[in-house]
Scaffold this motif. Structure first.
Motif, PDB file in Angstrom:
ATOM      1  N   UNK A 107       0.854  -1.198   0.000  1.00 50.03           N
ATOM      2  CA  UNK A 107       0.000   0.000   0.000  1.00 50.03           C
ATOM      3  C   UNK A 107       0.879   1.233   0.000  1.00 50.03           C
ATOM      4  N   UNK A 108       0.613   2.139  -0.915  1.00 50.27           N
ATOM      5  CA  UNK A 108       1.349   3.390  -1.010  1.00 50.27           C
ATOM      6  C   UNK A 108       0.943   4.312   0.131  1.00 50.27           C
ATOM      7  N   UNK A 109       1.918   5.001   0.715  1.00 55.49           N
ATOM      8  CA  UNK A 109       1.642   6.022   1.720  1.00 55.49           C
ATOM      9  C   UNK A 109       1.013   7.200   0.992  1.00 55.49           C
ATOM     10  N   UNK A 110      -0.247   7.484   1.242  1.00 55.20           N
ATOM     11  CA  UNK A 110      -0.956   8.525   0.511  1.00 55.20           C
ATOM     12  C   UNK A 110      -0.367   9.915   0.768  1.00 55.20           C
ATOM     13  N   UNK A 111       0.280  10.103   1.898  1.00 61.22           N
ATOM     14  CA  UNK A 111       0.913  11.404   2.172  1.00 61.22           C
ATOM     15  C   UNK A 111       2.189  11.581   1.361  1.00 61.22           C
ATOM     16  N   UNK A 112       2.925  10.503   1.156  1.00 60.65           N
ATOM     17  CA  UNK A 112       4.199  10.554   0.423  1.00 60.65           C
ATOM     18  C   UNK A 112       4.233   9.451  -0.626  1.00 60.65           C
ATOM     19  N   UNK A 113       3.421   9.593  -1.667  1.00 59.62           N
ATOM     20  CA  UNK A 113       3.296   8.506  -2.650  1.00 59.62           C
ATOM     21  C   UNK A 113       4.570   8.218  -3.428  1.00 59.62           C
TER      22      UNK A 113
ATOM     23  N   UNK B 203      -0.095  12.914  -5.753  1.00 64.82           N
ATOM     24  CA  UNK B 203      -1.269  13.004  -4.884  1.00 64.82           C
ATOM     25  C   UNK B 203      -2.543  12.986  -5.720  1.00 64.82           C
ATOM     26  N   UNK B 204      -2.568  13.861  -6.718  1.00 66.70           N
ATOM     27  CA  UNK B 204      -3.772  13.991  -7.537  1.00 66.70           C
ATOM     28  C   UNK B 204      -3.958  12.772  -8.437  1.00 66.70           C
ATOM     29  N   UNK B 205      -2.898  12.339  -9.091  1.00 62.72           N
ATOM     30  CA  UNK B 205      -3.005  11.198 -10.003  1.00 62.72           C
ATOM     31  C   UNK B 205      -3.485   9.943  -9.279  1.00 62.72           C
ATOM     32  N   UNK B 206      -2.952   9.677  -8.099  1.00 62.74           N
ATOM     33  CA  UNK B 206      -3.369   8.482  -7.358  1.00 62.74           C
ATOM     34  C   UNK B 206      -4.839   8.571  -6.953  1.00 62.74           C
ATOM     35  N   UNK B 207      -5.291   9.782  -6.594  1.00 64.80           N
ATOM     36  CA  UNK B 207      -6.709   9.965  -6.280  1.00 64.80           C
ATOM     37  C   UNK B 207      -7.565   9.642  -7.507  1.00 64.80           C
ATOM     38  N   UNK B 208      -7.172  10.186  -8.661  1.00 64.48           N
ATOM     39  CA  UNK B 208      -7.955   9.957  -9.882  1.00 64.48           C
ATOM     40  C   UNK B 208      -8.023   8.476 -10.224  1.00 64.48           C
ATOM     41  N   UNK B 209      -6.927   7.778 -10.026  1.00 63.92           N
ATOM     42  CA  UNK B 209      -6.898   6.343 -10.300  1.00 63.92           C
ATOM     43  C   UNK B 209      -7.789   5.594  -9.308  1.00 63.92           C
ATOM     44  N   UNK B 210      -7.648   5.919  -8.012  1.00 63.46           N
ATOM     45  CA  UNK B 210      -8.456   5.247  -6.987  1.00 63.46           C
ATOM     46  C   UNK B 210      -9.956   5.450  -7.218  1.00 63.46           C
TER      47      UNK B 210
ATOM     48  N   UNK C 154     -10.759  15.563  -1.374  1.00 58.58           N
ATOM     49  CA  UNK C 154      -9.416  15.478  -0.792  1.00 58.58           C
ATOM     50  C   UNK C 154      -8.640  14.315  -1.410  1.00 58.58           C
ATOM     51  N   UNK C 155      -7.349  14.507  -1.584  1.00 59.52           N
ATOM     52  CA  UNK C 155      -6.531  13.438  -2.167  1.00 59.52           C
ATOM     53  C   UNK C 155      -6.353  12.271  -1.201  1.00 59.52           C
ATOM     54  N   UNK C 156      -6.617  12.510   0.087  1.00 55.62           N
ATOM     55  CA  UNK C 156      -6.601  11.462   1.118  1.00 55.62           C
ATOM     56  C   UNK C 156      -7.486  11.945   2.256  1.00 55.62           C
TER      57      UNK C 156
END
Length: 176
Positions: A1-7, A165-172, A51-53
């Motif tokens: 699992x990626x750390x959402x604060x520090x991806x 941050x943003x890209x991982x949110x969009x993917x999730x 929010x991104x996380x």
């Protein structure tokens, strides 16, 4: 699992910063405004308010934060180039993220700001000598001297950090 604060992890400067590394960092800075614009340009207002996380900034706040932070970085480069090891002014990024413009402003303002600041910064960086890049500033929180050459890497990392941050949110969320 990626750390959402520090991806992408924390910034770590290489022991030796080669010309190739420096040029890659500068290229990252040059490319960032358009990459970010392309990532967020089709997002709805509702998506921008996501929010991104959990407990993190919204996409809108992240975009505005990048413009504020990189504006400050540009000024720090200029101070270090024109003053002897200056103590720079820090800012409270968490409080800035809560200001009206950051919470509600159209992101295009900050995209345009990033395009202008990054164009100026990249132009400046490409004209600096090796001795210029050995100049430093003092950050008031760490009290340590920050080498301008390393600061290029810090801000290249910062671009990729918030982009992720943003890209991982969009993917999730299935938005990308």
């Amino acid at each position: 699992m990626t750390d959402l604060r520090y991806p992408i992890g924390h910034f770590t400067s290489p022991e030796e910063i080669t010309e190739d590394i420096k040029q890659k960092w500068i290229q990252t800075l040059e490319d960032f405004p358009l990459r970010l614009e392309n990532l967020v340009k089709d997002l709805s207002e509702e998506q921008l308010e996501t929010p991104y996380r959990d407990g993190g900034w919204t996409v809108r706040q992240v975009v505005h934060h990048c413009a504020d932070s990189h504006h400050n970085s540009y000024i720090r480069f200029k101070w270090a180039l024109t003053e002897e090891n200056p103590l720079i002014k820090a800012y409270n990024e968490a409080d800035w993220a809560e200001l009206f413009d950051t919470k509600t402003g159209p992101i295009n303002m900050s995209i345009l700001h990033l395009k202008a600041v990054h164009a100026k910064l990249v132009y400046l960086l490409r004209g600096l000598s090796d001795s210029d890049l050995k100049k430093t500033f003092i950050h008031p929180e760490s009290k340590e001297a920050v080498l301008l050459l390393v600061n290029i890497g810090i801000y290249a990392w910062h671009c990729n950090h918030h982009y992720a941050h943003i890209e991982h949110l969009l993917i999730r969320k299935g938005w990308k």
